[in-house]
Design an enzyme around this catalytic site. Structure first.
Site, short mmCIF file in Angstrom:
data_model
loop_
_atom_site.label_atom_id
_atom_site.label_comp_id
_atom_site.label_asym_id
_atom_site.label_seq_id
_atom_site.Cartn_x
_atom_site.Cartn_y
_atom_site.Cartn_z
N GLN A 178 0.78 -1.18 0.23
CA GLN A 178 -0.09 0.13 -0.09
C GLN A 178 1.01 1.11 -0.05
OE1 GLN A 178 -3.66 -0.27 2.76
NE2 GLN A 178 -2.96 1.49 3.45
N ASN A 206 0.41 5.66 1.03
CA ASN A 206 -0.44 6.48 1.66
C ASN A 206 0.24 7.76 1.50
OD1 ASN A 206 -1.97 4.21 2.50
ND2 ASN A 206 -0.55 3.94 4.52
N ARG A 211 0.82 13.87 14.36
CA ARG A 211 0.06 12.55 13.98
C ARG A 211 0.67 11.62 14.44
NH1 ARG A 211 -3.50 13.22 9.25
NH2 ARG A 211 -3.37 15.50 8.32
N HIS A 243 1.34 5.67 15.95
CA HIS A 243 0.16 4.85 15.24
C HIS A 243 1.15 3.64 15.39
CE1 HIS A 243 -1.53 8.46 13.49
NE2 HIS A 243 -2.20 8.38 14.49
N LYS A 296 6.96 0.49 7.40
CA LYS A 296 6.61 1.93 6.78
C LYS A 296 7.91 2.28 6.23
CE LYS A 296 2.92 3.32 9.59
NZ LYS A 296 2.34 4.54 10.51
N TYR A 316 4.06 7.58 2.18
CA TYR A 316 4.60 6.27 2.89
C TYR A 316 4.37 4.91 1.92
CZ TYR A 316 2.72 8.54 7.19
OH TYR A 316 2.16 9.45 8.07
N ASP A 335 -5.81 10.70 18.29
CA ASP A 335 -4.38 10.77 18.59
C ASP A 335 -4.46 11.36 20.04
OD1 ASP A 335 -3.73 9.51 16.42
OD2 ASP A 335 -2.71 11.45 15.55
#
Length: 176
Positions: free
Chosen positions: A46, A48, A59, A62, A72, A132, A168
């Site tokens: 994926q 992002n 942010r 995570h 990542k 990402y 968050d």
């Protein structure tokens, strides 16, 4: 590409090996062979894009829980941000340590976040974009995180927080 080990086991800063002339430069931004040579074997599933309007936006922190732990590879494509990897792997020699670096459109660096680590960033400029490459698809059922200012980690964010999501802001504190 030029790989430099960070202070976190399995995390690297990846710098471009630029071939330049009067037009600018060319560089490989990703190469599975070179990633594998550095022990980064996750397949990219994926990509992002994150856009933040206001300087000081946070942010993070995570991560996804098993079996959706993700690697990542993060790069800034506009503006700049302070990018953080936090080691949550109990068996790691760098468990609960963090590393931060400025990523910017000027320095072209990439930070590798290994599986089992949390990730977060704070924008250093308005209108900042992060791109990402991710090894797992997003799974809402495995989405998790810890508070950005949890005293267990002591992350030194460079700016006062101007924006942060409710999600968050309300992650729980880390407990061993």
């Amino acid at each position: 590409m030029i790989f430099e080990q960070t202070g976190i086991e399995g995390s690297y800063i990846v710098d471009l090996k630029q071939i330049g002339d009067s037009r600018g430069f060319f560089a490989r931004a990703y190469c599975s062979k070179e990633f594998k040579e550095h022990g980064i074997t996750a397949n990219i599933l994926q990509a992002n894009l994150s856009f933040s309007k206001i300087k000081g936006t946070i942010r993070g922190m995570h991560f996804q829980t098993s079996p959706f732990e993700e690697m990542k590879a993060v790069r800034c494509i506009r503006g700049s941000f302070f990018d953080v990897v936090l080691d949550l792997r109990i068996d790691s020699p760098t468990y609960l340590k963090w590393y931060g670096i400025e990523l910017s459109q000027e320095n072209h660096k990439m930070l590798i976040i290994p599986e089992g680590c949390a990730h977060g960033f704070q924008t250093l400029m308005d209108d900042t974009e992060a791109f990402y490459l991710v090894s797992k698809e997003y799974s809402p059922a495995h989405d998790s995180g810890y508070r950005w200012n949890d005293n267990s980690f002591g992350i030194n964010w460079p700016l006062p927080v101007t924006e942060i999501s409710e999600k968050d802001r309300n992650w729980t504190d880390y407990k061993e």
